[in-house]
Design a protein around this motif. Structure first.
Motif, PDB file in Angstrom:
ATOM      1  N   UNK A   1     111.888  41.668  71.331  1.00 22.54           N
ATOM      2  CA  UNK A   1     112.483  41.692  72.839  1.00 22.54           C
ATOM      3  C   UNK A   1     113.685  40.789  72.995  1.00 22.54           C
ATOM      4  N   UNK A   2     113.863  39.764  72.229  1.00 22.76           N
ATOM      5  CA  UNK A   2     115.182  38.725  72.359  1.00 22.76           C
ATOM      6  C   UNK A   2     116.326  39.749  71.902  1.00 22.76           C
ATOM      7  N   UNK A   3     116.022  40.593  70.753  1.00 19.75           N
ATOM      8  CA  UNK A   3     117.210  41.362  70.289  1.00 19.75           C
ATOM      9  C   UNK A   3     117.447  42.273  71.303  1.00 19.75           C
ATOM     10  N   UNK A   4     116.450  42.786  71.930  1.00 15.48           N
ATOM     11  CA  UNK A   4     116.816  43.996  73.008  1.00 15.48           C
ATOM     12  C   UNK A   4     117.907  43.585  73.960  1.00 15.48           C
ATOM     13  N   UNK A   5     117.604  42.376  74.390  1.00 11.21           N
ATOM     14  CA  UNK A   5     118.289  41.662  75.549  1.00 11.21           C
ATOM     15  C   UNK A   5     119.750  41.463  74.977  1.00 11.21           C
ATOM     16  N   UNK A   6     120.121  41.452  73.816  1.00  9.92           N
ATOM     17  CA  UNK A   6     121.417  41.049  73.404  1.00  9.92           C
ATOM     18  C   UNK A   6     122.216  42.246  73.234  1.00  9.92           C
ATOM     19  N   UNK A   7     123.434  41.751  73.221  1.00 11.56           N
ATOM     20  CA  UNK A   7     124.472  43.227  73.419  1.00 11.56           C
ATOM     21  C   UNK A   7     124.877  43.484  71.654  1.00 11.56           C
ATOM     22  N   UNK A   8     124.130  42.933  70.767  1.00  9.83           N
ATOM     23  CA  UNK A   8     124.422  42.981  69.319  1.00  9.83           C
ATOM     24  C   UNK A   8     123.756  44.279  68.822  1.00  9.83           C
ATOM     25  N   UNK A   9     122.941  45.055  69.468  1.00  5.13           N
ATOM     26  CA  UNK A   9     122.323  45.971  68.968  1.00  5.13           C
ATOM     27  C   UNK A   9     121.968  47.098  70.245  1.00  5.13           C
ATOM     28  N   UNK A  10     121.528  48.435  69.723  1.00  7.44           N
ATOM     29  CA  UNK A  10     121.566  49.445  70.749  1.00  7.44           C
ATOM     30  C   UNK A  10     120.041  49.610  70.779  1.00  7.44           C
ATOM     31  N   UNK A  11     119.265  49.426  69.531  1.00 12.96           N
ATOM     32  CA  UNK A  11     117.752  49.602  69.915  1.00 12.96           C
ATOM     33  C   UNK A  11     117.081  48.486  68.884  1.00 12.96           C
ATOM     34  N   UNK A  12     115.828  48.407  68.989  1.00 12.84           N
ATOM     35  CA  UNK A  12     114.992  47.599  67.973  1.00 12.84           C
ATOM     36  C   UNK A  12     113.636  48.165  67.926  1.00 12.84           C
ATOM     37  N   UNK A  13     113.059  47.908  66.681  1.00 15.73           N
ATOM     38  CA  UNK A  13     111.677  48.107  66.475  1.00 15.73           C
ATOM     39  C   UNK A  13     110.947  47.127  65.863  1.00 15.73           C
ATOM     40  N   UNK A  14     109.844  46.723  66.418  1.00 11.73           N
ATOM     41  CA  UNK A  14     108.821  45.685  65.531  1.00 11.73           C
ATOM     42  C   UNK A  14     107.682  46.627  65.175  1.00 11.73           C
ATOM     43  N   UNK A  15     107.322  46.539  63.691  1.00 14.06           N
ATOM     44  CA  UNK A  15     106.172  47.042  63.026  1.00 14.06           C
ATOM     45  C   UNK A  15     105.641  46.482  62.038  1.00 14.06           C
ATOM     46  N   UNK A  16     104.636  46.934  61.408  1.00 14.22           N
ATOM     47  CA  UNK A  16     104.060  46.355  60.391  1.00 14.22           C
ATOM     48  C   UNK A  16     103.793  47.497  59.509  1.00 14.22           C
ATOM     49  N   UNK A  17     103.653  47.034  58.085  1.00 11.89           N
ATOM     50  CA  UNK A  17     103.347  47.837  56.942  1.00 11.89           C
ATOM     51  C   UNK A  17     102.566  47.231  56.166  1.00 11.89           C
ATOM     52  N   UNK A  18     101.479  47.884  55.289  1.00 13.00           N
ATOM     53  CA  UNK A  18     100.670  47.334  54.519  1.00 13.00           C
ATOM     54  C   UNK A  18     100.940  47.863  52.868  1.00 13.00           C
ATOM     55  N   UNK A  19     101.286  46.661  52.279  1.00 13.17           N
ATOM     56  CA  UNK A  19     101.396  46.898  50.762  1.00 13.17           C
ATOM     57  C   UNK A  19     100.404  46.956  49.816  1.00 13.17           C
ATOM     58  N   UNK A  20     100.235  47.583  48.902  1.00 14.91           N
ATOM     59  CA  UNK A  20      99.259  47.488  48.032  1.00 14.91           C
ATOM     60  C   UNK A  20      99.867  46.535  46.847  1.00 14.91           C
ATOM     61  N   UNK A  21      99.467  45.562  46.427  1.00 15.95           N
ATOM     62  CA  UNK A  21     100.101  44.689  45.423  1.00 15.95           C
ATOM     63  C   UNK A  21      99.951  45.086  43.963  1.00 15.95           C
ATOM     64  N   UNK A  22      98.990  46.027  43.803  1.00 11.27           N
ATOM     65  CA  UNK A  22      98.567  46.428  42.553  1.00 11.27           C
ATOM     66  C   UNK A  22      99.567  47.643  42.081  1.00 11.27           C
ATOM     67  N   UNK A  23      99.948  48.580  43.196  1.00  8.50           N
ATOM     68  CA  UNK A  23     100.624  49.823  42.793  1.00  8.50           C
ATOM     69  C   UNK A  23     102.238  49.413  43.471  1.00  8.50           C
ATOM     70  N   UNK A  24     102.146  48.421  44.241  1.00 11.10           N
ATOM     71  CA  UNK A  24     103.725  48.585  44.793  1.00 11.10           C
ATOM     72  C   UNK A  24     103.785  49.543  46.140  1.00 11.10           C
ATOM     73  N   UNK A  25     102.871  50.465  46.412  1.00  9.26           N
ATOM     74  CA  UNK A  25     102.989  51.230  47.575  1.00  9.26           C
ATOM     75  C   UNK A  25     103.028  50.622  48.963  1.00  9.26           C
ATOM     76  N   UNK A  26     103.791  51.112  49.762  1.00  6.62           N
ATOM     77  CA  UNK A  26     104.165  50.608  51.103  1.00  6.62           C
ATOM     78  C   UNK A  26     103.588  51.664  51.909  1.00  6.62           C
ATOM     79  N   UNK A  27     102.559  51.364  52.980  1.00  8.47           N
ATOM     80  CA  UNK A  27     102.329  52.370  53.925  1.00  8.47           C
ATOM     81  C   UNK A  27     103.466  52.823  54.979  1.00  8.47           C
ATOM     82  N   UNK A  28     103.451  53.847  55.749  1.00 11.83           N
ATOM     83  CA  UNK A  28     104.367  54.229  56.877  1.00 11.83           C
ATOM     84  C   UNK A  28     104.194  53.085  57.738  1.00 11.83           C
ATOM     85  N   UNK A  29     105.154  52.806  58.601  1.00  9.87           N
ATOM     86  CA  UNK A  29     105.224  51.680  59.811  1.00  9.87           C
ATOM     87  C   UNK A  29     104.028  52.120  60.716  1.00  9.87           C
ATOM     88  N   UNK A  30     103.548  51.108  61.240  1.00  5.96           N
ATOM     89  CA  UNK A  30     102.871  51.034  62.454  1.00  5.96           C
ATOM     90  C   UNK A  30     103.543  50.556  63.466  1.00  5.96           C
TER      91      UNK A  30
END
Length: 93
Positions: A50-79
């Motif tokens: 939300x702070x970044x979106x109010x600045x003039x330094x970017x045109x867009x911003x995402x906040x998301x989370x991903x899950x990583x499996x520490x055994x395989x190193x695989x990372x999920x698609x972003x939510x």
């Protein structure tokens, strides 16, 4: 992203900003990732977005989370927690 001493999935919360890249031969402007900032909680990532979106330094911003499996190193698609401004389209598949 992983640590050898961890067990079970690890969640990463990210705030990612975008800037416009100059038009190519086709005249279309594209987006490029500018910053990726990792946070401990979804709320922290969302507040930064939300702070970044109010600045003039970017045109867009995402906040998301991903899950990583520490055994395989695989990372999920972003939510996505929040998407603000001009952001890349997401493939709905």
């Amino acid at each position: 992203m992983s640590n050898d001493h961890e067990t079970g999935p690890k969640v990463h919360y990210i705030c990612q900003t975008y800037v416009e890249k100059p038009a190519g031969r086709d005249g279309r402007v594209s987006l490029s990732i500018d910053k990726q900032i990792k946070y401990s909680t979804a709320d922290e990532a969302e507040l930064r977005a939300e702070r970044e979106d109010r600045s003039d330094s970017c045109v867009g911003v995402d906040a998301y989370w991903v899950t990583e499996d520490p055994d395989s190193g695989e990372v999920s698609e972003p939510t996505f927690i929040v998407r603000l401004g001009t952001v890349p389209e997401v493939d709905p598949s």
